[in-house]
Scaffold this active site. Sequence first.
Site, short mmCIF file in Angstrom:
data_model
loop_
_atom_site.label_atom_id
_atom_site.label_comp_id
_atom_site.label_asym_id
_atom_site.label_seq_id
_atom_site.Cartn_x
_atom_site.Cartn_y
_atom_site.Cartn_z
N GLN A 46 0.92 -1.21 -0.06
CA GLN A 46 -0.10 0.07 -0.12
C GLN A 46 0.77 1.35 -0.01
OE1 GLN A 46 -2.99 0.59 -0.63
NE2 GLN A 46 -3.57 -1.59 -0.71
N SER A 47 2.05 1.08 -0.75
CA SER A 47 3.01 2.37 -0.45
C SER A 47 2.28 3.41 -1.48
CB SER A 47 4.18 2.06 -1.20
OG SER A 47 4.88 3.17 -1.69
#
Length: 347
Positions: free
Chosen positions: A81-82
């Site tokens: 989920q960067s």
Amino acid sequence: MNGSLGKLDKLPRVALAHLPTPLEAMDNLAAALGRTGGLYVKRDDCTGLAFGGNKVRHLEFYLGVARARGADTVLITGAIQSNFSRCMAAAARKLGMGCHIQLEDQVPDKVGEYRTSGNVLVDNMLGATLHAYTGDPEGANRRIDEIAAALKAEGRNPYVVPRGAGHKPLGALGYVVAAQEILTQIGDRGIRIDEIVLASGTGASQAGLLFGLRALGSDIRVTGVCVREESAIQKARVAGLCGGIAEVLEVDPIVRDGDVIAMDDFLAPGYGRLNEPTLRALDMAARHEALILDPAYTAKAMATAILRARETGPDYGIMFLHTGGEPGAFAYSESLTAELEKLRAEK
Ligand SMILES: Cc1ncc(COP(=O)(O)O)c(C=O)c1O
């Protein structure tokens, strides 16, 4: 206003962000906290580029280097989920470059929407080439270099956005620029700001902002909010980055270590995990100011801004720096919905 920022204007940079980002009063939130004002939000969630956020400012400098080197493909490694990876995928599209993202499986117990929604959905929509990785961070860095080497062998010209220690803090320069922007904005509008509160992960945004403010003669307090590491570790990291910024700009290291502030009051139970004050902050920001926060970064920063607002009076101006990350909230939609329902039922 640039004399003390050394080489800043001479370094490679591409224009990606919508600047200046808005500065808004949070009068509803102030009233809810029993203050008559003095609370502001700097909307760096509005930097544009596929949901924006602080990393767009960082990428202006990284991709400036990539373009100066004639890169045709950019690569990055980061958590599933960067936000950084998602912004980079968007920036690559705008610059007509190919994009490879290595998704590191850092939280194996998270399944379902965490792996398909939020940032990773946007990565997919942007057509980034995704590579899965399970293992330690050093291995992740090695593996991304191997992918770059393979691309080179195919005749491409890849640029890996460097992560981890030991590289020049180019991204932080985006927040040196932000410091200039903030000082101009508050000066023009006659707004008094004594403190800026922001989430601090790698610490690059905090370091850039602090360095920029001090270099420009401002003594505004910069409160970094720990989201991954406890205060002592984070302070040392930010202080180190400030030294690195001075080297890149070729100016004196103006930030004293004692000037670096990192608060970890809401870090527990850990990265990306909510506690009650954080959930309340997320709830209050949405209901009073229509600000959408994410559990990993901005909700923890807002919980700290609220703490500081309660400790001070309306004459003490506080700016919450909204660093974006909204897509991340969708990766937690089921648990967040349930927890908000519970919180609101308790009232
Ligand atoms: C939304 C958001 N806010 C804050 C941060 C922290 O920024 P920095 O890594 O510059 O400390 C990040 C980092 O990923 C982020 O995605």
